[in-house]
Design a protein around this motif. Sequence first.
Motif, PDB file in Angstrom:
ATOM      1  N   ASP A   1     -48.445 -28.947 -22.132  1.00 50.80           N
ATOM      2  CA  ASP A   1     -48.400 -28.767 -23.574  1.00 50.80           C
ATOM      3  C   ASP A   1     -47.071 -28.176 -23.987  1.00 50.80           C
ATOM      4  OD1 ASP A   1     -51.780 -27.617 -23.380  1.00 50.80           O
ATOM      5  OD2 ASP A   1     -51.029 -29.650 -23.717  1.00 50.80           O
ATOM      6  N   ASP A   2     -46.356 -28.836 -24.902  1.00 52.95           N
ATOM      7  CA  ASP A   2     -45.064 -28.344 -25.348  1.00 52.95           C
ATOM      8  C   ASP A   2     -45.187 -27.672 -26.689  1.00 52.95           C
ATOM      9  OD1 ASP A   2     -43.671 -29.245 -23.162  1.00 52.95           O
ATOM     10  OD2 ASP A   2     -43.184 -31.194 -24.047  1.00 52.95           O
ATOM     11  N   ASP A   3     -44.492 -26.529 -26.821  1.00 53.58           N
ATOM     12  CA  ASP A   3     -44.346 -25.864 -28.103  1.00 53.58           C
ATOM     13  C   ASP A   3     -42.993 -26.281 -28.659  1.00 53.58           C
ATOM     14  OD1 ASP A   3     -43.926 -24.229 -30.212  1.00 53.58           O
ATOM     15  OD2 ASP A   3     -44.496 -22.374 -29.197  1.00 53.58           O
ATOM     16  N   THR A   4     -42.978 -27.322 -29.494  1.00 53.09           N
ATOM     17  CA  THR A   4     -41.713 -27.873 -29.951  1.00 53.09           C
ATOM     18  C   THR A   4     -40.998 -26.936 -30.904  1.00 53.09           C
ATOM     19  OG1 THR A   4     -42.892 -29.043 -31.704  1.00 53.09           O
ATOM     20  CG2 THR A   4     -42.463 -30.257 -29.685  1.00 53.09           C
ATOM     21  N   THR A   5     -41.690 -25.959 -31.437  1.00 54.22           N
ATOM     22  CA  THR A   5     -41.036 -24.993 -32.313  1.00 54.22           C
ATOM     23  C   THR A   5     -40.106 -24.092 -31.525  1.00 54.22           C
ATOM     24  OG1 THR A   5     -42.927 -24.999 -33.789  1.00 54.22           O
ATOM     25  CG2 THR A   5     -41.438 -23.133 -33.960  1.00 54.22           C
ATOM     26  N   SER A   6     -40.520 -23.686 -30.336  1.00 54.54           N
ATOM     27  CA  SER A   6     -39.739 -22.728 -29.570  1.00 54.54           C
ATOM     28  C   SER A   6     -38.912 -23.374 -28.482  1.00 54.54           C
ATOM     29  CB  SER A   6     -40.676 -21.694 -28.924  1.00 54.54           C
ATOM     30  OG  SER A   6     -41.476 -22.323 -27.954  1.00 54.54           O
ATOM     31  N   GLY A   7     -39.194 -24.607 -28.130  1.00 53.13           N
ATOM     32  CA  GLY A   7     -38.475 -25.241 -27.051  1.00 53.13           C
ATOM     33  C   GLY A   7     -38.965 -24.792 -25.696  1.00 53.13           C
ATOM     34  N   THR A   8     -40.107 -24.127 -25.618  1.00 49.06           N
ATOM     35  CA  THR A   8     -40.658 -23.682 -24.345  1.00 49.06           C
ATOM     36  C   THR A   8     -42.026 -24.311 -24.130  1.00 49.06           C
ATOM     37  OG1 THR A   8     -41.755 -21.771 -25.313  1.00 49.06           O
ATOM     38  CG2 THR A   8     -39.493 -21.460 -24.599  1.00 49.06           C
ATOM     39  N   THR A   9     -42.531 -24.121 -22.919  1.00 50.95           N
ATOM     40  CA  THR A   9     -43.857 -24.630 -22.599  1.00 50.95           C
ATOM     41  C   THR A   9     -44.850 -23.487 -22.659  1.00 50.95           C
ATOM     42  OG1 THR A   9     -42.890 -26.290 -21.157  1.00 50.95           O
ATOM     43  CG2 THR A   9     -45.207 -25.798 -20.835  1.00 50.95           C
ATOM     44  N   THR A  10     -45.891 -23.651 -23.426  1.00 49.75           N
ATOM     45  CA  THR A  10     -46.892 -22.595 -23.548  1.00 49.75           C
ATOM     46  C   THR A  10     -48.276 -23.163 -23.297  1.00 49.75           C
ATOM     47  OG1 THR A  10     -47.862 -20.966 -25.016  1.00 49.75           O
ATOM     48  CG2 THR A  10     -46.985 -22.928 -26.063  1.00 49.75           C
ATOM     49  N   THR A  11     -49.067 -22.444 -22.550  1.00 46.76           N
ATOM     50  CA  THR A  11     -50.407 -22.921 -22.215  1.00 46.76           C
ATOM     51  C   THR A  11     -51.486 -22.024 -22.811  1.00 46.76           C
ATOM     52  OG1 THR A  11     -50.314 -21.655 -20.156  1.00 46.76           O
ATOM     53  CG2 THR A  11     -49.594 -23.931 -20.051  1.00 46.76           C
ATOM     54  N   ASP A  12     -51.100 -20.958 -23.480  1.00 47.47           N
ATOM     55  CA  ASP A  12     -52.082 -20.021 -24.013  1.00 47.47           C
ATOM     56  C   ASP A  12     -52.272 -20.218 -25.514  1.00 47.47           C
ATOM     57  OD1 ASP A  12     -50.531 -17.904 -21.782  1.00 47.47           O
ATOM     58  OD2 ASP A  12     -52.664 -18.359 -21.632  1.00 47.47           O
ATOM     59  N   ASP A  13     -53.504 -20.148 -25.958  1.00 40.14           N
ATOM     60  CA  ASP A  13     -53.800 -20.152 -27.381  1.00 40.14           C
ATOM     61  C   ASP A  13     -53.596 -18.726 -27.871  1.00 40.14           C
ATOM     62  OD1 ASP A  13     -54.790 -20.199 -29.906  1.00 40.14           O
ATOM     63  OD2 ASP A  13     -56.622 -21.291 -29.402  1.00 40.14           O
ATOM     64  N   ARG A  14     -52.546 -18.512 -28.661  1.00 39.22           N
ATOM     65  CA  ARG A  14     -52.192 -17.149 -29.051  1.00 39.22           C
ATOM     66  C   ARG A  14     -53.282 -16.456 -29.857  1.00 39.22           C
ATOM     67  NH1 ARG A  14     -46.175 -19.311 -30.412  1.00 39.22           N
ATOM     68  NH2 ARG A  14     -45.261 -18.993 -28.341  1.00 39.22           N
ATOM     69  N   SER A  15     -54.068 -17.217 -30.595  1.00 39.94           N
ATOM     70  CA  SER A  15     -55.121 -16.594 -31.394  1.00 39.94           C
ATOM     71  C   SER A  15     -56.206 -15.978 -30.524  1.00 39.94           C
ATOM     72  CB  SER A  15     -55.747 -17.623 -32.338  1.00 39.94           C
ATOM     73  OG  SER A  15     -56.428 -18.629 -31.598  1.00 39.94           O
ATOM     74  N   GLU A  16     -56.276 -16.353 -29.252  1.00 42.64           N
ATOM     75  CA  GLU A  16     -57.275 -15.819 -28.340  1.00 42.64           C
ATOM     76  C   GLU A  16     -56.730 -14.689 -27.462  1.00 42.64           C
ATOM     77  OE1 GLU A  16     -58.858 -19.069 -26.137  1.00 42.64           O
ATOM     78  OE2 GLU A  16     -59.717 -20.066 -27.890  1.00 42.64           O
ATOM     79  N   LEU A  17     -55.455 -14.346 -27.645  1.00 44.50           N
ATOM     80  CA  LEU A  17     -54.851 -13.294 -26.830  1.00 44.50           C
ATOM     81  C   LEU A  17     -55.354 -11.916 -27.259  1.00 44.50           C
ATOM     82  CD1 LEU A  17     -51.133 -14.521 -26.809  1.00 44.50           C
ATOM     83  CD2 LEU A  17     -52.710 -14.565 -24.862  1.00 44.50           C
TER      84      LEU A  17
ATOM     85  N   ALA B   1     -42.460  -8.679 -34.269  1.00 37.69           N
ATOM     86  CA  ALA B   1     -43.808  -8.175 -33.981  1.00 37.69           C
ATOM     87  C   ALA B   1     -44.750  -8.414 -35.157  1.00 37.69           C
ATOM     88  CB  ALA B   1     -43.742  -6.689 -33.644  1.00 37.69           C
ATOM     89  N   GLU B   2     -44.253  -8.208 -36.375  1.00 30.79           N
ATOM     90  CA  GLU B   2     -45.078  -8.439 -37.562  1.00 30.79           C
ATOM     91  C   GLU B   2     -45.504  -9.899 -37.656  1.00 30.79           C
ATOM     92  OE1 GLU B   2     -46.416  -6.519 -39.820  1.00 30.79           O
ATOM     93  OE2 GLU B   2     -45.619  -4.647 -38.997  1.00 30.79           O
ATOM     94  N   GLU B   3     -44.570 -10.798 -37.395  1.00 29.21           N
ATOM     95  CA  GLU B   3     -44.892 -12.226 -37.443  1.00 29.21           C
ATOM     96  C   GLU B   3     -45.848 -12.609 -36.317  1.00 29.21           C
ATOM     97  OE1 GLU B   3     -44.026 -14.491 -39.790  1.00 29.21           O
ATOM     98  OE2 GLU B   3     -43.273 -12.728 -40.861  1.00 29.21           O
ATOM     99  N   PHE B   4     -45.660 -12.003 -35.143  1.00 31.78           N
ATOM    100  CA  PHE B   4     -46.518 -12.321 -33.999  1.00 31.78           C
ATOM    101  C   PHE B   4     -47.957 -11.891 -34.266  1.00 31.78           C
ATOM    102  CE2 PHE B   4     -48.220 -11.407 -29.687  1.00 31.78           C
ATOM    103  CZ  PHE B   4     -48.070 -12.681 -29.133  1.00 31.78           C
ATOM    104  N   ARG B   5     -48.116 -10.783 -34.970  1.00 31.54           N
ATOM    105  CA  ARG B   5     -49.472 -10.303 -35.274  1.00 31.54           C
ATOM    106  C   ARG B   5     -50.248 -11.320 -36.120  1.00 31.54           C
ATOM    107  NH1 ARG B   5     -46.357  -5.242 -36.436  1.00 31.54           N
ATOM    108  NH2 ARG B   5     -46.510  -3.975 -34.548  1.00 31.54           N
ATOM    109  N   SER B   6     -49.539 -12.131 -36.877  1.00 31.65           N
ATOM    110  CA  SER B   6     -50.215 -13.124 -37.714  1.00 31.65           C
ATOM    111  C   SER B   6     -50.755 -14.284 -36.893  1.00 31.65           C
ATOM    112  CB  SER B   6     -49.260 -13.655 -38.791  1.00 31.65           C
ATOM    113  OG  SER B   6     -48.222 -14.428 -38.211  1.00 31.65           O
ATOM    114  N   VAL B   7     -50.178 -14.526 -35.701  1.00 31.99           N
ATOM    115  CA  VAL B   7     -50.674 -15.615 -34.853  1.00 31.99           C
ATOM    116  C   VAL B   7     -51.481 -15.090 -33.678  1.00 31.99           C
ATOM    117  CG1 VAL B   7     -48.780 -17.151 -35.503  1.00 31.99           C
ATOM    118  CG2 VAL B   7     -48.533 -15.712 -33.469  1.00 31.99           C
ATOM    119  N   ALA B   8     -51.354 -13.791 -33.387  1.00 32.25           N
ATOM    120  CA  ALA B   8     -52.123 -13.174 -32.302  1.00 32.25           C
ATOM    121  C   ALA B   8     -52.670 -11.843 -32.813  1.00 32.25           C
ATOM    122  CB  ALA B   8     -51.236 -12.975 -31.070  1.00 32.25           C
TER     123      ALA B   8
END
Length: 337
Positions: free
Chosen positions: A36-52, A72-79
């Motif tokens: 699974d590619d995260d095309t926004t970041s250019g990296t490969t991510t396998t974790d659903d951030r909302s479940e972290l 960190a503030e932005e990350f809290r909105s997705v995790a």
Amino acid sequence: MKGDSLMHWNRGRGLFSLVSLVAAVALLAAACGGDDDDTTSGTTTTDDRSELSGSVAIDGSSTVFPVTEAVAEEFRSVAPDVRVTVGVSGTGGGFQKFCNGETDISDASRPIKESEIEACAEAGIEYLPLRVGLDGLAVVTHPETDFLECITMDELATLWRPESEGSVTSWNQVRASWPDTDITLFGPDTDSGTFDFFTEEVNGEGGASRADYTNSTDDNVLVTGIAGTEAASGYFGYAYYVENSDKLKVVGVDDGEGCVIPSDETVSGGSYPLSRPLYIYVNTAALVEKPQVREFVRFFLSDAAIALVADVGYTPIAVDELSESRAALEAAIAGGG
């Protein structure tokens, strides 16, 4: 002095470059794997951030703090179930906590020192340095200090070297044409990466600073002090000057090739003598063992989050270096720390 600045930047990228060599292989493997590619970041991510869940502990530079806190503030909105704490104890204080295993990520406004490398090694802490932005140190003064428009690197040394403590107390001792007016100085404390960088650039490698100045880990205290004291001067990150330009006056710096005012263009182009890189240092074991840390750093390097570097007033790194950072991160994750 520009050569010295580039030397510091290259030294800071030394560990980074070694990881980047491995990264090319890791990226090729990832491309062949087709995960699974995260095309926004250019990296490969396998974790659903909302479940972290869990926590991410960060401390260090007051200069890098606004960037990391915004991310960190932005990350809290997705995790939302991940607790991200961002402390400010200065670059040196941050590395002390990091090498003690107290934090997952250390914000730094200078490369890690040899003594800190040894402390991390003794504690078994391996890390990945990632350069996330560029900053200039602004030399500033009270807005009504008309005589102070530009200062040379030699004059900054006269103003700040240890030998000047208690002896260089009037501005006409720095430049004869300046008035016989008392000098009042403000600056970061000795745990600050800003202090380390400025002191080394101005007073030479391994140099020290005069101690008879008002110091603080809080740049807002420095802003208030300079803005409220006639003929006062000091230094801190350029972004803090931009944020408080209505209260302060920025001073140009001349390293022998003419006076240069800090700006995004002069900082990124290297013409401003007091330009420096900004880093996050990531515990590689935490990358592998803590999904929330892994995804936070991936998020930090995403297009959306890295744009916050410019939003808070710093200069973004080049696109090719951002790609290298992403590759180095994936290589560290794939390498198992």
